[in-house]
Scaffold this motif. Structure first.
Motif, PDB file in Angstrom:
ATOM      1  N   ALA A  98       0.863  -1.190   0.000  1.00 17.36           N
ATOM      2  CA  ALA A  98       0.000   0.000   0.000  1.00 17.36           C
ATOM      3  C   ALA A  98       0.894   1.233   0.000  1.00 17.36           C
ATOM      4  CB  ALA A  98      -0.927   0.015   1.206  1.00 17.36           C
ATOM      5  N   ASP A  99       0.373   2.331  -0.528  1.00 20.53           N
ATOM      6  CA  ASP A  99       1.131   3.586  -0.566  1.00 20.53           C
ATOM      7  C   ASP A  99       1.019   4.351   0.747  1.00 20.53           C
ATOM      8  OD1 ASP A  99       1.902   3.415  -3.403  1.00 20.53           O
ATOM      9  OD2 ASP A  99      -0.252   3.623  -3.749  1.00 20.53           O
ATOM     10  N   ILE A 100      -0.135   4.241   1.394  1.00 18.74           N
ATOM     11  CA  ILE A 100      -0.375   4.914   2.672  1.00 18.74           C
ATOM     12  C   ILE A 100      -1.035   3.917   3.623  1.00 18.74           C
ATOM     13  CG2 ILE A 100      -1.697   6.714   3.863  1.00 18.74           C
ATOM     14  CD1 ILE A 100      -1.450   8.452   1.388  1.00 18.74           C
ATOM     15  N   GLY A 101      -0.521   3.837   4.846  1.00 18.80           N
ATOM     16  CA  GLY A 101      -1.118   2.993   5.869  1.00 18.80           C
ATOM     17  C   GLY A 101      -1.783   3.857   6.921  1.00 18.80           C
ATOM     18  N   MET A 102      -3.021   3.534   7.279  1.00 19.56           N
ATOM     19  CA  MET A 102      -3.762   4.297   8.283  1.00 19.56           C
ATOM     20  C   MET A 102      -3.659   3.594   9.638  1.00 19.56           C
ATOM     21  SD  MET A 102      -7.257   5.143   6.123  1.00 19.56           S
ATOM     22  CE  MET A 102      -7.653   3.418   5.820  1.00 19.56           C
ATOM     23  N   ALA A 103      -3.463   4.369  10.698  1.00 19.14           N
ATOM     24  CA  ALA A 103      -3.390   3.799  12.043  1.00 19.14           C
ATOM     25  C   ALA A 103      -3.963   4.776  13.056  1.00 19.14           C
ATOM     26  CB  ALA A 103      -1.949   3.445  12.407  1.00 19.14           C
TER      27      ALA A 103
END
Length: 295
Positions: A98-103
């Motif tokens: 993935a290009d961006i990981g959300m946390a």
């Protein structure tokens, strides 16, 4: 002789017309096949660029709404957003799937060690609301009472001023950043009761609590609606409501940052999308979705 000269001249004229036409067509379309691109930027944007964003279901509503708004004015962008939990988001961006990981939490020490190039981008703030079935007469709990419920030491609502009814404890699964934060800030890293119902998203928690008279659950404030009753937190006798204003003021005690991670400094479409979320339009979306702006 004159006929021969005339035929040669006609052949030369025909060849000149063919060559001129070919040059004209190439000049109109260019290598990309886009009609008259006015600049290199426009020619580049004519090719669809894909950005994959995955992870926390707490951050998910912000990312989805921002992606839709961004794509409305940037037709070249294809932003694909999915959930799965904070752990999934960190792993996906760390491994390059993935290009961006959300946390909805900070990186764990083990994640920082395994993925040392991850860069944190705080895009919003958020409060965690304690929710119960809408007809539950209990209006507030202290953090100590919440902890004892989730440890399994308070098991009936009549122990905290409610009806004689067994408490059904609802929480999140192990990949959830919301669970991790709750475990640290409310549970003081003490174990949850073994009978806790573990759900894989905020939406699943909301649905279970709204349909179960004895249930209690925790979820992002962005998921609050009329099907649930949000409890006030009793802090030394003062009842603190789960609202954006109380999170902004620092009064609400169960609040944290929401993050997006990139593998190295963001660039290209990822950088543009993050800048959009952190800009005025993006922060309006943050507020509209029930979260706390960072500016």
């Amino acid at each position: 002789m004159k006929d021969s000269h005339r035929k040669s001249g006609l052949v030369l004229v025909a060849l000149a017309i063919v060559v001129f036409s070919a040059i004209f067509v190439c000049g109109c379309t260019g290598n990309s096949g886009v009609d008259n691109p006015s600049s290199t930027t426009e020619a580049t944007k004519a090719t669809v660029q894909t950005l994959t964003v995955t992870g926390s279901t707490t951050v998910l509503p912000i990312a989805q709404a921002a992606a839709e708004a961004y794509m409305e004015t940037n037709k070249y962008a294809d932003i694909q957003v999915s959930g799965g939990g904070s752990g999934v988001g960190v792993q996906a961006v760390g491994t390059g799937t993935a290009d961006i990981g959300m946390a909805s939490r900070d990186l764990k020490a083990s994640e920082s060690e395994e993925y040392p190039n991850l860069v944190q981008h705080v895009i919003a703030g958020n409060g965690i609301a304690l929710v119960v079935y809408k007809d539950n007469p209990v209006d507030s709990l202290t953090l100590a009472q919440i902890k004892l419920i989730y440890k399994g030491e308070i098991t009936n609502w009549n122990q905290v001023g409610g009806n004689d009814m067994e408490i059904v404890v609802v929480g999140r699964d192990s990949s959830s950043g919301t669970r991790e934060f709750f475990y640290e800030s409310v549970m003081d890293e003490e174990n949850f009761v073994s009978t806790q119902l573990e759900k894989n998203s905020n939406g699943a928690v909301a649905q279970t609590v709204s349909q179960t008279p004895g249930a209690i659950g925790y979820l992002s404030m962005g998921y609050l609606d009329d099907s649930l009753k949000a409890l006030d937190i009793n802090v030394d006798g003062t009842l603190i409501e789960a609202t954006v204003d109380n999170v902004l003021s620092g009064k609400y005690p169960v609040a944290r940052n929401l993050n997006m991670f990139t593998n190295g400094e963001a660039s290209g479409l990822a950088a543009d999308f993050l800048a959009y979320i952190l800009g005025s339009d993006g922060q309006v979306i943050v507020v509209e979705e029930g979260y706390v702006p960072v500016a």
